[in-house]
Scaffold this active site. Structure first.
Site, PDB file in Angstrom:
ATOM      1  N   LYS A 229       0.866  -1.181   0.000  1.00  0.00           N
ATOM      2  CA  LYS A 229       0.000   0.000   0.000  1.00  0.00           C
ATOM      3  C   LYS A 229       0.902   1.230   0.000  1.00  0.00           C
ATOM      4  CE  LYS A 229      -3.854   2.361   2.115  1.00  0.00           C
ATOM      5  NZ  LYS A 229      -3.259   3.667   1.723  1.00  0.00           N
ATOM      6  N   ARG A 234      -2.809   9.026  -5.345  1.00  0.00           N
ATOM      7  CA  ARG A 234      -3.517   8.146  -6.283  1.00  0.00           C
ATOM      8  C   ARG A 234      -3.829   8.936  -7.552  1.00  0.00           C
ATOM      9  NH1 ARG A 234      -7.671   4.184  -5.303  1.00  0.00           N
ATOM     10  NH2 ARG A 234      -8.003   3.057  -7.253  1.00  0.00           N
ATOM     11  N   GLU A 277      -0.088   4.949  -8.366  1.00  0.00           N
ATOM     12  CA  GLU A 277       0.312   5.859  -7.298  1.00  0.00           C
ATOM     13  C   GLU A 277       1.495   6.695  -7.764  1.00  0.00           C
ATOM     14  OE1 GLU A 277      -0.839   6.433  -3.050  1.00  0.00           O
ATOM     15  OE2 GLU A 277      -1.580   5.091  -4.618  1.00  0.00           O
TER      16      GLU A 277
END
Length: 538
Positions: A229, A234, A277
């Site tokens: 993660k 984003r 990302e």
């Protein structure tokens, strides 16, 4: 304006999502296109910039209410919200102007930007005289740039779709990007689908749920794809009709701020959309998030800024290829095609988010413990047969994407300052500043406003009122006597803070009634956490 103000009041009076959805849907069914367009604009999070200085607004309201400044300040301290305070103190209106919302915005609010101070004052006096209490509150919020309502963009999207009998996903796609509040654009929200209209618009982002149950309850580990993660921004990178667009999850077009990412887009095949990302990135590894923040906040990208904070796109999904929408396909298929695309492109600023592989959940849990050393927040878990949804929705019975974050850092800290909240919490002290010990003194290190229940907030609010030492405008300093456990995701050095550290996403975990303030943690504890975080990094 009257109908919109009534809607705002209904939304503020309830915490029920269904009640809010019903109120929004009813409004959009009854409103004309011009009013509905402005309502969507404001409720979805947009707001006009402040057109009246707060100081001038307070002075004018004090004069109109015929009260001394000290009494206005006392009323403001009691209410906690400037727009609401003014609405309460103004004299009762005469005949209320029932003009539509669009006319109020376009003929009375927007022209304020170009008026001299004396003309602005006359316009405000006329507006206050023409509005009832609810209307004045909304008007004051709009002219100060402080309009905020407790509804999500997703809820607004659902309400517009329900009112117009349209697929919510189609409305969500049309609301993305630079949506302008005009009757024509509102009607376009409800029109039949036209693929050509979406040339530069991103798809609605699919969001994950936090994993708050046993990971083993998800079933066999082989049903899931795990990856890190990432702690970045984003974004969707779009190449359509020969043009490149980079959109953040906050609906902001950031192409010009990210020339390295735009260069990737220029090399992509036409009709491609990547989800991933944006990270500050060097030598195959992420740099601290603070560098990315500084980069995004710069209006001018100098060669030095580009050298100090280079960025890359870590791609983790392929939403469109050769102009075909792939979102309904299983994640495993999208991932396979994404890997092939990244490999073929071989662009230095594009990398594939690597899979994190283990034989069982226990093995993944051990790898997850490496997160801080890798400057990531934990693991993402994606069902291999999952479609790409819209928003934070559960497509199946148990959810399709989960974020399995590492446990937060924890310290016990002392409450030293408090400030009032917003919306339905405007009358309560909900925003707190916490301190730790250093050489016998309490040093502030973090602000937090989330984590407590309504009952706990009421208890802390009463404590603050009983233990206030001084008032600094909306802020109160309190007698240091309440300890809370504070959790946060990351920690780093910060010369801008007196404590010398900055923490990421601080929140309150619990009230420590069992601890005296001398048992709270010290700055040495934060420095130890910082050293530990540094030691874990490659």
């Amino acid at each position: 304006m009257r109908a919109f103000a009534q809607l705002v009041q209904r939304l503020d009076e309830t915490t029920s999502t269904n009640a809010k959805l019903a109120a929004l849907t009813a409004y959009f069914r009854d409103a004309d296109d011009a009013d509905a367009a402005w309502a969507v604009f404001f409720l979805a999070g947009h707001k006009p910039r402040q057109v009246v200085p707060t100081k001038a607004l307070r002075a004018l309201a004090t004069r109109v209410a015929v009260i001394p400044e000290w009494l206005f300040e006392e009323a403001y301290q009691a209410v906690g919200d400037l727009a609401e305070t003014i609405a309460h103190l103004l004299p009762e209106p005469g005949v209320v102007d029932d003009a539509p919302l669009a006319r109020w915005i376009e003929a009375r609010l927007l022209p304020l930007r170009d008026l001299p101070p004396d003309a602005i004052e006359r316009a405000l006096l006329r507006a206050w005289a023409d509005l009832d209490h609810r209307g004045r509150f909304v008007w004051n919020k709009l002219i100060t740039g402080g309009f905020r309502v407790g509804v999500s963009k997703l809820l607004v999207t659902r309400a517009v779709a329900a009112a117009g009998g349209v697929d919510p996903r189609l409305v969500a796609e049309r609301l993305m990007g630079d949506w302008q509040p005009t009757p024509a654009r509102y009607r376009a929200l409800l029109a039949e689908g036209d693929p050509s209209e979406r040339a530069g618009r991103p798809y609605p982002f699919f969001l994950a749920h936090p994993l708050e149950r046993s990971v083993e309850s998800l079933g066999p580990v082989t049903d899931w794809h795990a990856e890190w993660k990432w702690d970045g921004i984003r974004a969707q990178l779009i190449r359509r009709s020969g043009r490149v667009f980079v959109w953040s999850r906050g609906d902001e077009l950031v192409t010009e701020r990210l020339p390295e990412i735009a260069a990737i887009g220029a090399a992509l095949p036409d009709g491609t959309v990547l989800d991933g990302e944006v990270l500050a990135w060097r030598d195959g590894a992420p740099l601290p998030f603070a560098l990315l923040q500084q980069r995004i906040g710069r209006k001018t990208l100098t060669p030095k800024v580009l050298r100090d904070a280079p960025v890359a796109l870590v791609a983790y999904d392929l939403l469109e290829a050769d102009g075909e929408d792939l979102r309904a396909r299983p994640f495993a298929q999208r991932r396979e095609r994404l890997a092939a695309l990244v490999d073929a492109l071989a662009h230095p600023a594009l990398t594939l988010s690597p899979a994190v592989v283990a034989d069982d959940w226990a093995g993944l849990a051990r790898l997850r413990e490496e997160s801080r050393g890798r400057r990531v927040e934990g693991l993402m878990l994606k069902r291999i047969d999952a479609a790409y949804g819209a928003g934070r929705v559960k497509l199946g019975s148990g959810g399709e994407w989960w974020k399995w974050k590492i446990d937060p850092y924890r310290v016990d800290a002392v409450l030293v300052y408090a400030q009032r909240g917003h919306g339905r919490r405007a009358s309560l002290y909900t925003d707190y500043t916490f301190a730790v010990w250093s050489d016998g003194a309490l040093v502030p290190f973090a602000k937090a406003y989330s984590g407590l229940t309504d009952a706990e907030i009421a208890t802390v609010d009463a404590f603050i009122r009983q233990h206030t030492i001084e008032k600094f405008g909306p802020v109160r300093s309190v007698t240091p006597s309440l300890v809370m456990e504070i959790g946060f995701e990351g920690i780093q050095r910060s010369p801008r803070h007196r404590s010398g550290v900055a923490v990421r996403f601080p929140r309150m975990l619990r009230i420590r009634d069992d601890k005296r303030i001398d048992e709270a943690d010290s700055l040495d504890r934060l420095h130890a956490l910082l050293a530990d975080a540094d030691a874990q990094r490659p």
